[in-house]
Structures are given as C-alpha cells and as structure tokens.
Design a protein around this motif. Sequence first.
Motif, PDB file in Angstrom:
ATOM      1  N   ARG A  38      15.442  28.562 -12.287  1.00 20.72           N
ATOM      2  CA  ARG A  38      16.342  29.730 -12.211  1.00 20.72           C
ATOM      3  C   ARG A  38      17.701  29.403 -12.814  1.00 20.72           C
ATOM      4  O   ARG A  38      18.287  30.213 -13.528  1.00 20.72           O
ATOM      5  CB  ARG A  38      16.472  30.213 -10.765  1.00 20.72           C
ATOM      6  CG  ARG A  38      15.248  30.983 -10.280  1.00 20.72           C
ATOM      7  CD  ARG A  38      15.480  31.631  -8.923  1.00 20.72           C
ATOM      8  NE  ARG A  38      15.696  30.652  -7.867  1.00 20.72           N
ATOM      9  CZ  ARG A  38      14.719  29.961  -7.274  1.00 20.72           C
ATOM     10  NH1 ARG A  38      13.450  30.152  -7.621  1.00 20.72           N
ATOM     11  NH2 ARG A  38      14.993  29.098  -6.312  1.00 20.72           N
ATOM     12  N   TRP A  39      18.205  28.186 -12.570  1.00 19.52           N
ATOM     13  CA  TRP A  39      19.474  27.777 -13.157  1.00 19.52           C
ATOM     14  C   TRP A  39      19.363  27.761 -14.685  1.00 19.52           C
ATOM     15  O   TRP A  39      20.244  28.254 -15.379  1.00 19.52           O
ATOM     16  CB  TRP A  39      19.893  26.398 -12.643  1.00 19.52           C
ATOM     17  CG  TRP A  39      21.215  25.982 -13.215  1.00 19.52           C
ATOM     18  CD1 TRP A  39      22.438  26.228 -12.674  1.00 19.52           C
ATOM     19  CD2 TRP A  39      21.438  25.294 -14.444  1.00 19.52           C
ATOM     20  NE1 TRP A  39      23.426  25.731 -13.500  1.00 19.52           N
ATOM     21  CE2 TRP A  39      22.834  25.152 -14.600  1.00 19.52           C
ATOM     22  CE3 TRP A  39      20.606  24.788 -15.433  1.00 19.52           C
ATOM     23  CZ2 TRP A  39      23.412  24.522 -15.699  1.00 19.52           C
ATOM     24  CZ3 TRP A  39      21.179  24.160 -16.534  1.00 19.52           C
ATOM     25  CH2 TRP A  39      22.562  24.031 -16.658  1.00 19.52           C
ATOM     26  N   ARG A  41      17.330  29.414 -16.537  1.00 18.99           N
ATOM     27  CA  ARG A  41      17.173  30.801 -17.013  1.00 18.99           C
ATOM     28  C   ARG A  41      18.534  31.485 -17.120  1.00 18.99           C
ATOM     29  O   ARG A  41      18.801  32.212 -18.066  1.00 18.99           O
ATOM     30  CB  ARG A  41      16.249  31.561 -16.062  1.00 18.99           C
ATOM     31  CG  ARG A  41      16.003  33.000 -16.384  1.00 18.99           C
ATOM     32  CD  ARG A  41      15.170  33.132 -17.659  1.00 18.99           C
ATOM     33  NE  ARG A  41      14.748  34.488 -17.858  1.00 18.99           N
ATOM     34  CZ  ARG A  41      15.475  35.417 -18.491  1.00 18.99           C
ATOM     35  NH1 ARG A  41      16.643  35.118 -18.990  1.00 18.99           N
ATOM     36  NH2 ARG A  41      15.009  36.636 -18.632  1.00 18.99           N
ATOM     37  N   ARG A  42      19.413  31.232 -16.160  1.00 20.61           N
ATOM     38  CA  ARG A  42      20.760  31.813 -16.168  1.00 20.61           C
ATOM     39  C   ARG A  42      21.678  31.124 -17.179  1.00 20.61           C
ATOM     40  O   ARG A  42      22.701  31.675 -17.555  1.00 20.61           O
ATOM     41  CB  ARG A  42      21.397  31.735 -14.783  1.00 20.61           C
ATOM     42  CG  ARG A  42      20.813  32.706 -13.780  1.00 20.61           C
ATOM     43  CD  ARG A  42      21.644  32.750 -12.507  1.00 20.61           C
ATOM     44  NE  ARG A  42      21.861  31.433 -11.911  1.00 20.61           N
ATOM     45  CZ  ARG A  42      21.081  30.868 -10.986  1.00 20.61           C
ATOM     46  NH1 ARG A  42      20.023  31.513 -10.544  1.00 20.61           N
ATOM     47  NH2 ARG A  42      21.360  29.682 -10.497  1.00 20.61           N
ATOM     48  N   ASN A  43      21.334  29.903 -17.567  1.00 15.54           N
ATOM     49  CA  ASN A  43      22.168  29.097 -18.466  1.00 15.54           C
ATOM     50  C   ASN A  43      21.375  28.660 -19.694  1.00 15.54           C
ATOM     51  O   ASN A  43      21.413  27.484 -20.084  1.00 15.54           O
ATOM     52  CB  ASN A  43      22.708  27.876 -17.717  1.00 15.54           C
ATOM     53  CG  ASN A  43      23.603  28.258 -16.566  1.00 15.54           C
ATOM     54  OD1 ASN A  43      24.769  28.541 -16.751  1.00 15.54           O
ATOM     55  ND2 ASN A  43      23.037  28.305 -15.360  1.00 15.54           N
TER      56      ASN A  43
END
Length: 82
Positions: A38-39, A41-43
């Motif tokens: 998830r990290w 994906r956000r970055n």
Amino acid sequence: PLLPSLPSGAVLDLEQRRLEGDGNVGYRLWRSAGAMCRWMRRNEGAVRGARVLELGAGTGAVGIFAAALGAREVVLTDGEAG
C-alpha cells in the motif's frame, strides 16, 4: 484483500499452501507485506525505476508488487537459519 490493486486495476493473487516444517513463517502472506505494498502504491514515484532488494522475501509479494509498479531491478532473497 490483503494486497492493494495495481494502477492498472489488476490484482496480484498469490496462492498460499500450508507446508510442514519449522514454523512455516515464509509460506504465508504477512499483513506487513500488504502495508508495504500500500505504501508503494501511494508512492509509485519512489519505486518506478528504482533498484529494490527484498530481504526475507517469503512469498515474494512485496518484490513482485515493486516489479509490477516499474522497479528497474528487483532482487528477492530468503533462506532458513542453519
């Protein structure tokens, strides 16, 4: 699902099997793998074109996810003590 979808909407689907042995810690998809994905994906900008080393890869979910996000090179490592 434990892992987020990729930017394309595709979902990384990993099959997990229970194996007999020393605790089987490497044969399961840990919640921390989902958090790391998830990290990433956000970055995405931090991953795209990067060289990625995943230590203690287990299922390899994080490294595979990084490759799908466009990492230039991904190396997965895992092993057993002893």
